[in-house]
Scaffold this motif. Structure first.
Motif, PDB file in Angstrom:
ATOM      1  N   PRO A   1      -3.187  10.709  -3.694  1.00  0.00           N
ATOM      2  CA  PRO A   1      -3.759  10.601  -5.127  1.00  0.00           C
ATOM      3  C   PRO A   1      -2.781  11.729  -5.963  1.00  0.00           C
ATOM      4  O   PRO A   1      -2.543  10.935  -7.233  1.00  0.00           O
ATOM      5  CB  PRO A   1      -5.021  10.744  -5.113  1.00  0.00           C
ATOM      6  CG  PRO A   1      -5.454  11.528  -4.062  1.00  0.00           C
ATOM      7  CD  PRO A   1      -4.468  11.316  -2.887  1.00  0.00           C
TER       8      PRO A   1
ATOM      9  N   VAL B   1       1.572   4.415  -2.013  1.00  0.00           N
ATOM     10  CA  VAL B   1       1.865   5.272  -3.311  1.00  0.00           C
ATOM     11  C   VAL B   1       2.867   5.009  -3.796  1.00  0.00           C
ATOM     12  O   VAL B   1       3.213   4.860  -5.145  1.00  0.00           O
ATOM     13  CB  VAL B   1       1.865   6.799  -2.823  1.00  0.00           C
ATOM     14  CG1 VAL B   1       2.378   7.555  -3.838  1.00  0.00           C
ATOM     15  CG2 VAL B   1       0.478   7.331  -2.281  1.00  0.00           C
TER      16      VAL B   1
ATOM     17  N   MET C   1      -8.137   4.515  -4.547  1.00  0.00           N
ATOM     18  CA  MET C   1      -6.823   4.393  -5.390  1.00  0.00           C
ATOM     19  C   MET C   1      -7.031   3.406  -6.331  1.00  0.00           C
ATOM     20  O   MET C   1      -6.615   3.484  -7.505  1.00  0.00           O
ATOM     21  CB  MET C   1      -5.624   4.199  -4.496  1.00  0.00           C
ATOM     22  CG  MET C   1      -5.195   5.518  -3.401  1.00  0.00           C
ATOM     23  SD  MET C   1      -4.926   6.949  -4.133  1.00  0.00           S
ATOM     24  CE  MET C   1      -3.468   6.400  -5.354  1.00  0.00           C
TER      25      MET C   1
END
Length: 443
Positions: free
Chosen positions: A243, A400, A428
């Motif tokens: 994150p 990501v 997320m």
């Protein structure tokens, strides 16, 4: 699964799972201690649950009290019993290697196995030094699992020089040394994560560490009486990386991860990101259970390429795939040196990282043991599908990438994410305010 740009910045405060390295060790040391150890913040991913099951099979009483709260009634050093069945370590190389050390010092017979990925990973790096303790190991070619272990009736303390930096090998030797009469001495050429040393002290063992530059010598006095002690497991910096890096790459983002472990031997990624220009701030710094902890806030930043020295690898060995994703968005060339260890992780993680970047349209090459990534400061093209090769960190790094790339990125398999980060996609998506990560459409 497929990850695409969320349409707004990531925002919020989150907690990520407990540190996997400390969770494994808390269960093992609880099993070796006299009394009952209370563990809070334990990572409840599949890897750690395999360790909990193994400690039960070896005679400890292991109970889940509440989410993240576990209780272990130990048997004392030298008190583990022969398991009635094969110990299945799933996907966890850490658990398999450390448990080899535990078994080596006990006069018992056990067999270790794992999933297809773990059965392909080398174990000789631990079985060779542990054989000198007096244990016997019989496995497949290259010392691979399934592996039969006959522990030593009278384990011998070792004086061992690590040929390459490895916290797992160091820890396995120290765990075997607990049952040996005398001083076990381990010399490492570069400092590796020291959770084992910290936890040995926390449970009452006598451990001495001498450092000369990067070189460290650890001495353990054998046959201590370990005493039960409470363990608060900090958030895993390897999990916090995902994150935090996403926040650095998605415009308009500001994300705080609470209670992250900040052990100096685990924070190489954060140091590297700051060198790249990342806005990464620490607040509420504190010490819990002998480990440094703090809240980390990442804010969207323009990154630049840097050179990452090989001496930093032990402090961030699991974070190179997500660092490579960050490098893909940086302006200039990032050279990550000395990554040979990545070839023997859950996958050939070095090759898998290059393939991840290539699938997203990013230029990356391997030169010897160096990974070189070139970016121009703009979002990566994205648009491809990444083969995860049963590697949870490759899967999360690719997702990501998809959140920040110009086009979505798909991954072929996310099942292994639960080994270290249960609930990753949901967390997320909470930061993104929608389903930025969702099942991919059928081809």
């Amino acid at each position: 699964m497929r990850a695409g740009p969320p349409g707004r910045g990531l925002s919020g405060r989150v907690s990520v799972p407990g540190d996997k390295s400390i969770s494994h060790r808390a269960l093992m040391f609880g099993a070796l201690a006299v009394g009952t150890t209370e563990i809070t913040g334990l990572l409840e991913g599949e890897d750690v649950l395999r360790t909990a099951a193994a400690m039960r099979a070896l005679g400890a009483e292991v109970e889940r009290v509440a989410p993240g709260h576990w209780r272990v009634a130990g048997r004392g050093v030298g008190g583990l019993v022969e398991p009635a069945d094969v110990l299945d370590m799933g996907n966890s190389g850490t658990a398999a290697r450390l448990i080899c050390g535990l078994l080596a010092g006990h006069p018992l017979f056990a067999v270790l196995t794992g999933d297809a990925s773990l059965r392909g990973r080398p174990m000789r790096r631990v079985t060779e030094p542990l054989s000198a303790v007096g244990a016997r190991f019989t496995g497949r070619a290259g010392g691979r699992l399934p592996l039969a272990v006959e522990g030593a009736a009278e384990p011998v303390p070792l004086d061992y020089v690590l040929p390459v930096p490895s916290a797992q090998v160091k820890s396995a030797v120290l765990l075997a040394g607990l049952c040996a009469r005398g001083i076990t001495r381990v010399e490492e050429p570069e400092a590796t994560r020291d959770h084992t040393e910290n936890m040995l002290r926390h449970f009452g063992a006598v451990v001495r560490v001498e450092a000369e530059g990067h070189r460290r010598v650890i001495e353990l006095e054998g046959q201590p009486e370990l005493r039960a002690a409470p363990v608060v497991v900090p958030a895993d910096p390897s999990s916090a990386a995902f994150p935090l890096v996403a926040a650095l790459l998605v415009p308009g983002s500001a994300v705080t991860v609470e209670g992250v472990g900040l052990n100096p031997l685990r924070t190489g990624l954060f140091a590297t990101l700051r060198e790249m220009g990342a806005d990464l701030a620490v607040s509420n710094a504190r010490v819990e259970g002998g480990e440094s902890v703090g809240d980390l806030t990442a804010t969207f930043s323009a990154l630049r390429g840097v050179e990452v020295p090989p001496g930093r690898a032990p402090s961030m060995i699991d974070e190179y795939p997500v660092l490579a994703v960050a490098a893909a968005f940086a302006r200039g060339t990032t050279r990550m040196r000395g990554l040979g260890e990545l070839r023997v992780k859950e996958s050939d993680r070095l090759a898998a990282t290059v393939a991840l970047l290539a699938a997203a349209g990013v230029t990356a090459v391997v030169e010897g043991d160096d990974l070189v990534v070139t970016g121009d400061g703009s979002p990566a093209p994205g648009g491809g599908t990444v083969a995860t090769q049963m590697d949870h960190r490759i899967a999360m790094s690719a997702l990501v990438m998809g959140l920040a790339a110009a086009r979505p990125v798909a991954v072929d398999d996310t099942g292994f994410i639960d080994t270290s980060f249960p609930g990753f996609a949901a967390m997320m998506n909470g930061l993104a305010g929608g389903d930025a990560i969702a099942p991919a459409a059928a081809p």
